[in-house]
Motif scaffolding. Structure first.
Motif, PDB file in Angstrom:
ATOM      1  N   LYS A  38      17.914 -10.032 -10.685  1.00 53.25           N
ATOM      2  CA  LYS A  38      17.156 -10.198  -9.440  1.00 53.25           C
ATOM      3  C   LYS A  38      17.966  -9.694  -8.242  1.00 53.25           C
ATOM      4  CE  LYS A  38      15.203 -13.878  -6.553  1.00 53.25           C
ATOM      5  NZ  LYS A  38      15.179 -15.335  -6.373  1.00 53.25           N
ATOM      6  N   GLU A  72      14.101  -1.287   2.374  1.00 49.43           N
ATOM      7  CA  GLU A  72      13.051  -2.314   2.441  1.00 49.43           C
ATOM      8  C   GLU A  72      13.588  -3.689   2.839  1.00 49.43           C
ATOM      9  OE1 GLU A  72      11.191  -2.158  -1.404  1.00 49.43           O
ATOM     10  OE2 GLU A  72      10.894   0.011  -1.257  1.00 49.43           O
ATOM     11  N   THR A  73      14.897  -3.777   3.075  1.00 51.45           N
ATOM     12  CA  THR A  73      15.514  -5.048   3.471  1.00 51.45           C
ATOM     13  C   THR A  73      16.345  -4.816   4.726  1.00 51.45           C
ATOM     14  OG1 THR A  73      15.678  -5.660   1.138  1.00 51.45           O
ATOM     15  CG2 THR A  73      16.992  -6.951   2.681  1.00 51.45           C
ATOM     16  N   ARG A 101      16.663   1.207  -0.608  1.00 54.08           N
ATOM     17  CA  ARG A 101      15.432   1.958  -0.295  1.00 54.08           C
ATOM     18  C   ARG A 101      14.964   1.702   1.136  1.00 54.08           C
ATOM     19  NH1 ARG A 101      13.889   0.406  -5.693  1.00 54.08           N
ATOM     20  NH2 ARG A 101      12.768  -1.398  -4.838  1.00 54.08           N
ATOM     21  N   GLY A 147      18.017  -6.050  -8.048  1.00 51.61           N
ATOM     22  CA  GLY A 147      16.734  -5.630  -7.482  1.00 51.61           C
ATOM     23  C   GLY A 147      16.722  -5.718  -5.964  1.00 51.61           C
ATOM     24  N   LEU A 148      17.314  -6.793  -5.414  1.00 53.66           N
ATOM     25  CA  LEU A 148      17.405  -6.938  -3.958  1.00 53.66           C
ATOM     26  C   LEU A 148      18.254  -5.832  -3.344  1.00 53.66           C
ATOM     27  CD1 LEU A 148      17.933 -10.805  -3.544  1.00 53.66           C
ATOM     28  CD2 LEU A 148      15.973  -9.480  -2.725  1.00 53.66           C
ATOM     29  N   ASP A 183      18.699  -2.874  -4.660  1.00 48.92           N
ATOM     30  CA  ASP A 183      17.901  -1.643  -4.751  1.00 48.92           C
ATOM     31  C   ASP A 183      16.885  -1.572  -3.614  1.00 48.92           C
ATOM     32  OD1 ASP A 183      19.247  -0.658  -6.945  1.00 48.92           O
ATOM     33  OD2 ASP A 183      17.866  -1.548  -8.405  1.00 48.92           O
ATOM     34  N   ASN A 184      16.256  -2.706  -3.295  1.00 51.28           N
ATOM     35  CA  ASN A 184      15.319  -2.750  -2.164  1.00 51.28           C
ATOM     36  C   ASN A 184      16.017  -2.365  -0.861  1.00 51.28           C
ATOM     37  OD1 ASN A 184      13.238  -3.606  -3.792  1.00 51.28           O
ATOM     38  ND2 ASN A 184      13.364  -5.758  -3.190  1.00 51.28           N
TER      39      ASN A 184
END
Length: 292
Positions: free
Chosen positions: A269, A281-282, A279, A272-273, A275-276
């Motif tokens: 998880k 997105e965070t 990208r 994944g954060l 990776d966000n």
């Protein structure tokens, strides 16, 4: 802390915020790391027993509401075994309510003590050691003048665990600069896996004036990572870190993306954060909010 004989800048781990800070040494026995300016103003000495005793007496009378003790300054574990046994015994005698004593340790101080000596310290209440691995990459450790090889670091970390103490390991993002970033990340993850500590604390390199690293940055000999490259390095490090249990923290004030990861359950998880974030997105912590 009024009444305690504290000298100079006092440094302790975030998790020891509510501990009695008992200064048993001044400075750091190594004090050569190129990135660290914490103890440059102090020559390493072990404080006199009379001063340590007075501070224990003061704490026993005035700080009864605190349940933990942390021994400062850097690397108090280097204190010879008989004196350290004496200090821990006196804490136990004067403050029997203390639940845990913590300490900073480096590979040299750990490896100088036998497993039996460490077990004696554990039985006297020494429950956690904070250990600066910084990197698992041999080249990086040499470049920053840490004074130990990855193999010695791993041996030291495993020795603390074998003695039955909890182990919190600190590592530093960006310590390799841009050139060896991914090698540093992978090797550090592998070293953490080999040690299998209870806690990992990930810090982000911040350049302090007065350290040997500062002029190298100014002159362009050492390239700092961008926030994005720091996240890439953190992702690579986490990907290569396998822990049987424990917590992997990247929530120090120096970090761009605060994370608290329960290992191994939350690892995927967390990747994944990251990776966000990579990208876009965070939202990352802005530069002005970062600090030591």
């Amino acid at each position: 802390m009024e009444g305690m004989h504290h000298e100079g800048l006092i440094i302790r781990p975030p998790s020891e915020a509510d501990s009695i800070l008992l200064q048993v040494t001044l400075g750091c026995s190594h004090n050569k790391c190129t990135f660290c300016g914490a103890y440059k103003d102090k020559r390493f000495t072990i404080k006199d027993d009379s001063i340590i005793d007075a501070d224990i007496d003061y704490a026993s009378e005035n700080l009864r509401f605190l349940r933990r003790v942390f021994l400062i300054d850097g690397d108090a574990l280097i204190i010879p075994q008989p004196r350290l046994v004496r200090i821990l015994s006196r804490i136990r005698e004067k403050m029997p309510w203390i639940q845990r004593v913590g300490i900073y340790a480096n590979a040299k101080s750990i490896l100088r003590k036998t497993g039996e000596e460490l077990a004696i310290l554990r039985d006297l209440g020494l429950g956690v050691a904070y250990f600066g691995l910084e990197s698992g990459d041999a080249q990086v450790l040499e470049d920053v003048r840490k004074g130990n090889t990855p193999e010695q670091m791993i041996e030291a970390g495993r020795k603390i665990r074998a003695a039955g103490m909890k182990l919190s390991v600190m590592v530093i993002l960006g310590l390799a600069g841009r050139e060896r970033s991914l090698e540093h990340a992978r090797a550090t993850g592998k070293a953490l896996s080999a040690i299998d500590p209870n806690y990992v604390g990930v810090l982000t390199l911040m350049i302090n004036p007065g350290t040997p690293l500062a002029p190298r940055v100014r002159e362009g000999q050492f390239e700092l990572l961008t926030p994005r490259e720091m996240l890439e390095e953190l992702r690579e490090m986490l990907f290569h870190t396998c822990m049987t249990r424990g917590l992997f923290f990247a929530n120090h004030a120096s970090n761009y993306l605060p994370l608290k990861i329960k290992m191994p359950a939350d690892k995927e998880k967390a990747i994944g954060l990251l990776d966000n974030a990579l990208r876009g997105e965070t939202t990352l912590r802005p530069e002005w909010m970062r600090g030591l």
